[in-house]
Design a protein around this motif. Structure first.
Motif, PDB file in Angstrom:
ATOM      1  N   GLY A 143       0.804  -1.220   0.000  1.00 60.41           N
ATOM      2  CA  GLY A 143       0.000   0.000   0.000  1.00 60.41           C
ATOM      3  C   GLY A 143       0.836   1.270   0.000  1.00 60.41           C
ATOM      4  N   GLN A 144       0.162   2.374  -0.238  1.00 59.42           N
ATOM      5  CA  GLN A 144       0.807   3.686  -0.270  1.00 59.42           C
ATOM      6  C   GLN A 144       0.231   4.529   0.872  1.00 59.42           C
ATOM      7  OE1 GLN A 144       3.234   4.748  -2.225  1.00 59.42           O
ATOM      8  NE2 GLN A 144       3.253   6.841  -1.493  1.00 59.42           N
ATOM      9  N   PRO A 145       1.017   4.781   1.930  1.00 61.29           N
ATOM     10  CA  PRO A 145       0.490   5.606   3.017  1.00 61.29           C
ATOM     11  C   PRO A 145       0.303   7.047   2.549  1.00 61.29           C
ATOM     12  CG  PRO A 145       2.805   5.140   3.381  1.00 61.29           C
ATOM     13  CD  PRO A 145       2.384   4.364   2.173  1.00 61.29           C
ATOM     14  N   TRP A 171       8.640  13.672   4.693  1.00 65.49           N
ATOM     15  CA  TRP A 171       8.434  12.242   4.829  1.00 65.49           C
ATOM     16  C   TRP A 171       8.185  11.662   3.437  1.00 65.49           C
ATOM     17  CZ3 TRP A 171       4.065   9.364   3.584  1.00 65.49           C
ATOM     18  CH2 TRP A 171       2.926  10.107   3.251  1.00 65.49           C
ATOM     19  N   GLY A 172       8.333  10.354   3.311  1.00 62.82           N
ATOM     20  CA  GLY A 172       8.103   9.739   2.023  1.00 62.82           C
ATOM     21  C   GLY A 172       8.152   8.224   2.095  1.00 62.82           C
ATOM     22  N   VAL A 173       8.123   7.608   0.921  1.00 62.57           N
ATOM     23  CA  VAL A 173       8.096   6.150   0.802  1.00 62.57           C
ATOM     24  C   VAL A 173       9.156   5.727  -0.204  1.00 62.57           C
ATOM     25  CG1 VAL A 173       6.701   4.146   0.157  1.00 62.57           C
ATOM     26  CG2 VAL A 173       5.621   6.100   1.281  1.00 62.57           C
ATOM     27  N   LEU A 174       9.972   4.749   0.169  1.00 63.22           N
ATOM     28  CA  LEU A 174      10.940   4.130  -0.737  1.00 63.22           C
ATOM     29  C   LEU A 174      10.483   2.700  -0.983  1.00 63.22           C
ATOM     30  CD1 LEU A 174      14.239   5.301   0.992  1.00 63.22           C
ATOM     31  CD2 LEU A 174      13.224   6.212  -1.103  1.00 63.22           C
ATOM     32  N   ARG A 175      10.209   2.366  -2.233  1.00 60.66           N
ATOM     33  CA  ARG A 175       9.775   1.016  -2.599  1.00 60.66           C
ATOM     34  C   ARG A 175      10.967   0.079  -2.687  1.00 60.66           C
ATOM     35  NH1 ARG A 175       4.784   0.109  -1.607  1.00 60.66           N
ATOM     36  NH2 ARG A 175       3.600   1.970  -2.031  1.00 60.66           N
ATOM     37  N   SER A 176      10.769  -1.149  -2.265  1.00 62.03           N
ATOM     38  CA  SER A 176      11.772  -2.195  -2.418  1.00 62.03           C
ATOM     39  C   SER A 176      11.720  -2.675  -3.865  1.00 62.03           C
ATOM     40  CB  SER A 176      11.414  -3.349  -1.489  1.00 62.03           C
ATOM     41  OG  SER A 176      12.477  -3.777  -0.758  1.00 62.03           O
ATOM     42  N   VAL A 177      12.866  -2.793  -4.520  1.00 72.86           N
ATOM     43  CA  VAL A 177      12.878  -3.217  -5.921  1.00 72.86           C
ATOM     44  C   VAL A 177      12.985  -4.728  -6.079  1.00 72.86           C
ATOM     45  CG1 VAL A 177      13.760  -1.065  -6.865  1.00 72.86           C
ATOM     46  CG2 VAL A 177      15.360  -2.790  -6.077  1.00 72.86           C
ATOM     47  N   ASP A 178      13.580  -5.415  -5.103  1.00 72.04           N
ATOM     48  CA  ASP A 178      13.817  -6.846  -5.246  1.00 72.04           C
ATOM     49  C   ASP A 178      12.877  -7.721  -4.426  1.00 72.04           C
ATOM     50  OD1 ASP A 178      14.871  -5.899  -2.920  1.00 72.04           O
ATOM     51  OD2 ASP A 178      16.732  -7.026  -3.031  1.00 72.04           O
ATOM     52  N   ALA A 179      11.966  -7.119  -3.655  1.00 79.92           N
ATOM     53  CA  ALA A 179      11.050  -7.891  -2.816  1.00 79.92           C
ATOM     54  C   ALA A 179       9.815  -7.042  -2.540  1.00 79.92           C
ATOM     55  CB  ALA A 179      11.739  -8.265  -1.502  1.00 79.92           C
ATOM     56  N   PRO A 180       8.711  -7.671  -2.136  1.00 84.59           N
ATOM     57  CA  PRO A 180       7.547  -6.867  -1.775  1.00 84.59           C
ATOM     58  C   PRO A 180       7.851  -6.039  -0.518  1.00 84.59           C
ATOM     59  CG  PRO A 180       7.138  -9.200  -1.344  1.00 84.59           C
ATOM     60  CD  PRO A 180       8.484  -9.087  -1.990  1.00 84.59           C
ATOM     61  N   GLY A 181       7.290  -4.869  -0.452  1.00 86.13           N
ATOM     62  CA  GLY A 181       7.474  -4.043   0.728  1.00 86.13           C
ATOM     63  C   GLY A 181       8.007  -2.669   0.406  1.00 86.13           C
ATOM     64  N   LYS A 182       8.217  -1.906   1.471  1.00 84.04           N
ATOM     65  CA  LYS A 182       8.642  -0.522   1.317  1.00 84.04           C
ATOM     66  C   LYS A 182       9.247  -0.038   2.622  1.00 84.04           C
ATOM     67  CE  LYS A 182       4.021   1.039   2.582  1.00 84.04           C
ATOM     68  NZ  LYS A 182       3.558  -0.298   2.894  1.00 84.04           N
ATOM     69  N   THR A 183       9.831   1.147   2.573  1.00 77.25           N
ATOM     70  CA  THR A 183      10.310   1.837   3.764  1.00 77.25           C
ATOM     71  C   THR A 183       9.626   3.190   3.809  1.00 77.25           C
ATOM     72  OG1 THR A 183      12.449   0.725   3.695  1.00 77.25           O
ATOM     73  CG2 THR A 183      12.329   2.792   4.942  1.00 77.25           C
ATOM     74  N   VAL A 184       8.914   3.449   4.900  1.00 77.12           N
ATOM     75  CA  VAL A 184       8.297   4.757   5.117  1.00 77.12           C
ATOM     76  C   VAL A 184       9.248   5.524   6.023  1.00 77.12           C
ATOM     77  CG1 VAL A 184       6.272   6.007   5.958  1.00 77.12           C
ATOM     78  CG2 VAL A 184       5.995   3.737   4.924  1.00 77.12           C
ATOM     79  N   TRP A 185       9.659   6.723   5.583  1.00 77.77           N
ATOM     80  CA  TRP A 185      10.643   7.511   6.330  1.00 77.77           C
ATOM     81  C   TRP A 185      10.064   8.875   6.682  1.00 77.77           C
ATOM     82  CZ3 TRP A 185      12.019  12.133   4.182  1.00 77.77           C
ATOM     83  CH2 TRP A 185      11.799  12.286   2.810  1.00 77.77           C
ATOM     84  N   ALA A 186      10.592   9.435   7.746  1.00 76.68           N
ATOM     85  CA  ALA A 186      10.192  10.772   8.191  1.00 76.68           C
ATOM     86  C   ALA A 186      11.393  11.441   8.824  1.00 76.68           C
ATOM     87  CB  ALA A 186       9.046  10.679   9.187  1.00 76.68           C
ATOM     88  N   GLU A 187      11.535  12.757   8.616  1.00 75.66           N
ATOM     89  CA  GLU A 187      12.649  13.509   9.185  1.00 75.66           C
ATOM     90  C   GLU A 187      12.132  14.630  10.066  1.00 75.66           C
ATOM     91  OE1 GLU A 187      15.995  12.716   5.744  1.00 75.66           O
ATOM     92  OE2 GLU A 187      14.889  14.630   5.683  1.00 75.66           O
ATOM     93  N   LEU A 188      12.760  14.763  11.226  1.00 77.28           N
ATOM     94  CA  LEU A 188      12.418  15.808  12.190  1.00 77.28           C
ATOM     95  C   LEU A 188      13.672  16.614  12.522  1.00 77.28           C
ATOM     96  CD1 LEU A 188      10.776  12.966  13.216  1.00 77.28           C
ATOM     97  CD2 LEU A 188       9.660  14.747  14.533  1.00 77.28           C
ATOM     98  N   ALA A 189      13.471  17.868  12.851  1.00 74.21           N
ATOM     99  CA  ALA A 189      14.594  18.749  13.219  1.00 74.21           C
ATOM    100  C   ALA A 189      15.009  18.488  14.650  1.00 74.21           C
ATOM    101  CB  ALA A 189      14.199  20.208  13.042  1.00 74.21           C
TER     102      ALA A 189
END
Length: 192
Positions: A143-145, A171-189
């Motif tokens: 899914g896409q948050p 914040w954003g989403v990085l998709r995995s290219v070699d397997a199902p899944g993703k990384t959801v990332w967020a940056e704070l000061a």
């Protein structure tokens, strides 16, 4: 200002008397799958013998969550410990305390979203690079948050990504290219 309670630095927060378990911890499942998460720390770019309080490079902590129980409190306690180790806590001012509470709230929201919408989180990464703290939650979901639009403050549920969007620099989403899944990332000061 958030509502996060201050806890002393430890792996799982304060221990209830006589229980031997941390806040939010549960008894291990009766299976052969280990429930103890793997924790790793990394530092890059730091000169040998440098003052550890000086941000000389990217510091990263990793927590494997794939088979852990009590995942959300575990992720918060793990992040709280990193904040203690990196000097964000204990907070000397209300602004510094609020910044730490925001980090813990964003961790809770990202991990909860992975639990509810993405077949569970695999790993939490907490990185500090200068004045930016980056949180990454790796999951197995397709899914896409996104923040619920329009945001309806009075309705229950659906506030997680809205909170992340409001509290974070980006914040954003990085998709995995070699397997199902993703990384959801967020940056704070980092606090001033």
């Amino acid at each position: 200002m958030g509502t996060t309670q201050q806890h002393p630095p430890s792996d799982l927060g304060p221990q209830p008397e006589g229980s031997g378990l941390g806040v939010g911890a549960s008894l291990p499942a009766a299976s052969s799958v280990p429930t103890t998460p793997e924790v790793r720390s990394e530092m890059s770019g730091a000169a040998s013998g440098a003052d550890p309080a000086t941000p000389a490079g990217r510091r990263t902590r990793r927590l494997s969550l794939g088979s852990a129980s009590g995942i959300v409190p575990l992720a918060r306690d793990f992040t709280r410990q990193a904040l203690y180790d990196w000097g964000w806590l204990p907070a000397a001012t209300a602004d510094r305390r609020a910044a730490a509470e925001d980090v813990l709230l964003v961790v809770s929201e990202l991990v909860t979203n992975a639990c509810l919408h993405a077949d569970g989180p695999e790993e939490l990464r907490v990185s500090l690079d200068g004045k930016v703290l980056r949180l990454e939650v790796e999951d197995r979901g397709a899914g896409q948050p996104s923040p619920r639009t329009p945001h309806q403050a009075g309705r229950p549920g659906g506030h997680g990504m809205f909170i992340v969007q409001r509290l974070c620099l980006d914040w954003g989403v990085l998709r995995s290219v070699d397997a199902p899944g993703k990384t959801v990332w967020a940056e704070l000061a980092a606090p001033a």
